[in-house]
Motif scaffolding. Structure first.
Motif, PDB file in Angstrom:
ATOM      1  N   GLU A 115       0.742  -1.095  -0.006  1.00  0.00           N
ATOM      2  CA  GLU A 115      -0.026  -0.037   0.101  1.00  0.00           C
ATOM      3  C   GLU A 115       0.865   1.060   0.072  1.00  0.00           C
ATOM      4  N   SER A 116       1.732   1.092   0.681  1.00  0.00           N
ATOM      5  CA  SER A 116       2.956   2.399   0.965  1.00  0.00           C
ATOM      6  C   SER A 116       3.507   2.721  -0.583  1.00  0.00           C
ATOM      7  N   GLN A 117       3.947   1.569  -1.083  1.00  0.00           N
ATOM      8  CA  GLN A 117       4.601   1.668  -2.415  1.00  0.00           C
ATOM      9  C   GLN A 117       3.736   2.226  -3.464  1.00  0.00           C
ATOM     10  N   ALA A 118       2.428   1.847  -3.358  1.00  0.00           N
ATOM     11  CA  ALA A 118       1.494   2.249  -4.362  1.00  0.00           C
ATOM     12  C   ALA A 118       1.380   3.763  -4.240  1.00  0.00           C
ATOM     13  N   GLN A 119       1.145   4.229  -2.836  1.00  0.00           N
ATOM     14  CA  GLN A 119       0.803   5.568  -2.667  1.00  0.00           C
ATOM     15  C   GLN A 119       2.180   6.426  -3.171  1.00  0.00           C
ATOM     16  N   LEU A 120       3.297   6.113  -2.696  1.00  0.00           N
ATOM     17  CA  LEU A 120       4.466   6.620  -3.127  1.00  0.00           C
ATOM     18  C   LEU A 120       4.521   6.594  -4.632  1.00  0.00           C
ATOM     19  N   VAL A 122       2.187   7.154  -6.806  1.00  0.00           N
ATOM     20  CA  VAL A 122       1.413   8.174  -7.267  1.00  0.00           C
ATOM     21  C   VAL A 122       1.982   9.575  -6.882  1.00  0.00           C
ATOM     22  N   ALA A 123       2.321   9.704  -5.643  1.00  0.00           N
ATOM     23  CA  ALA A 123       3.026  10.835  -5.290  1.00  0.00           C
ATOM     24  C   ALA A 123       4.424  11.110  -6.171  1.00  0.00           C
ATOM     25  N   GLN A 147       4.222  18.848  -2.139  1.00  0.00           N
ATOM     26  CA  GLN A 147       4.325  17.310  -2.741  1.00  0.00           C
ATOM     27  C   GLN A 147       5.381  16.524  -2.620  1.00  0.00           C
ATOM     28  N   LEU A 154       6.006   9.163   2.539  1.00  0.00           N
ATOM     29  CA  LEU A 154       5.690   7.899   1.860  1.00  0.00           C
ATOM     30  C   LEU A 154       6.939   7.181   1.737  1.00  0.00           C
ATOM     31  N   THR A 157       7.398   5.830   5.293  1.00  0.00           N
ATOM     32  CA  THR A 157       6.612   4.878   5.491  1.00  0.00           C
ATOM     33  C   THR A 157       6.973   3.345   4.968  1.00  0.00           C
TER      34      THR A 157
END
Length: 385
Positions: A115-120, A122-123, A147, A154, A157
């Motif tokens: 989950e953290s890698q996916a958010q990272l 996108v960011a 940003q 992230l 995290t």
């Protein structure tokens, strides 16, 4: 009357003469002193040979590694894969603990990392877009900085999630208990199905290294220079271990080498501790066993060796009786080394015939008669290690 007196005197004279004849006839014949007879003795030959010297001590057999197997995570003992008394190698699997809870935690940590890698991801895409737009003032500098901070957050995290995975993997590895050393399994304290805690001090069992093994012993502090010389020598000194208090008659358990001496003398006993290591493939030495040690401290090259019965104690110095023809002569000697099996002496020559039995009736110049054959050279002064 006169005739009667003569008759009485004649009878008395005859009686006296008869008694005198009877006394001479019964008197034992005088014995002439005979010539002095030769004294029977036994002899041995002086043997020239290389003789090792030994120092003796009492020691205790110690394992080089003895490990109490304890759990590092709480859980139910699911399997014991070894038996009591079994020989195991380093890394062998000994037992397993229920790992379902730890595996669940590991899966959860992996999910959080995903989950953290996916958010990272996108960011990071948004950060790259904002960077391009910030050149033409398409976005404010503040938006770009926010940003950038989100991307850094992230990343941290994700690193935390990875650390949680690593921790769970370590905990999972603890559910498989492996042997830290090569050795022998001791008596088991816990059966399958019991709940184990890390606070348990007794442990499941011990694994004790048997081969190689060590023996710790003490010697008088006067032996320190000798031990230092042996430790500094290119070749380690030979040490033999025997069962029983007398190394000469006890059973030989093994041969090892002197490995170290302690860094201080025990002031209360005046002794110095030392240690020797033994190869113990036959497992004749056992941890905790009391043994008698003999350490080879030196070798006398070309020593003149005789049995202990040969040397006599004189008022000034020891001496021996040497056979010269059919007579003996007293020869003073110097004691170089002695033990219960043999003496090393100076003052005689190799091959000399020395009296080993019958000295109590001898004096210098006495005639002797040798009885029996001299013992074989191999038996005369054979050093018993």
């Amino acid at each position: 009357m006169h005739i009667q007196k003569k008759t009485v005197l004649l009878v008395a004279l005859l009686v006296a003469l008869g008694a005198l004849v009877l006394w001479f006839s019964m008197k034992p014949a005088a014995t002439r002193p005979s010539a002095a007879s030769a004294v029977p003795v036994k002899v041995v030959s002086v043997v020239e040979k290389d003789v090792p010297r030994f120092a003796s001590g009492i020691g205790t057999v110690l394992s080089l590694h003895s490990v109490v197997i304890r759990p590092q995570v709480d859980g139910i003992l699911t399997k014991l894969l070894v038996k009591e008394g079994q020989l195991v190698k380093k890394g062998d699997l000994l037992a397993t603990i229920d790992d379902r809870s730890i595996r669940a935690s590991l899966d959860q940590a992996r999910a959080q990392l995903g989950e953290s890698q996916a958010q990272l991801a996108v960011a990071q895409v948004n950060l790259n877009r904002y960077k391009v737009l910030s050149v033409d003032d398409g976005v404010s500098r503040q938006t770009y900085d926010q940003q950038q901070a989100l991307v850094n957050q992230l990343k941290a995290t994700a690193q935390g999630n990875q650390a949680a995975i690593d921790s769970a993997q370590v905990q999972l590895s603890y559910t498989q208990i492996r042997s830290p050393v090569t050795g022998r399994v001791g008596i088991r304290n816990v059966d399958e199905g019991n709940f184990l805690r890390t606070s348990d001090t007794e442990g499941l069992f011990t694994v004790t290294q048997i081969d190689p093994i060590a023996v710790e012993f003490s010697l008088p502090q006067q032996m320190l220079p000798t031990l230092q010389r042996l430790i500094a020598a290119p070749d380690q000194a030979l040490v033999k271990a025997y069962i029983g208090a007398d190394g000469a008659t006890g059973q030989l358990l093994g041969e090892g080498r002197l490995s170290l001496i302690d860094n201080q003398v025990n002031t209360s006993t005046g002794t110095l501790r030392a240690k020797a290591e033994f190869n113990n493939a036959a497992q004749r030495l056992w941890p905790g066993q009391l043994v008698t040690l003999k350490i080879q401290t030196a070798v006398d090259k070309g020593a003149l060796v005789v049995p202990p019965t040969v040397v006599q104690r004189g008022l000034e110095q020891p001496f021996v009786y040497r056979v010269n023809g059919d007579k003996v002569e007293s020869v003073p000697v110097e004691m170089v080394y002695q033990d219960s099996d043999m003496h090393i002496i100076n003052g005689v020559n190799a091959g000399d015939q020395l009296v080993s039995d019958g000295q109590s009736r001898l004096k210098p110049g006495a005639s002797v008669q040798v009885i029996g054959d001299p013992p074989a050279v191999a038996k005369t002064g054979q050093a018993q290690p």
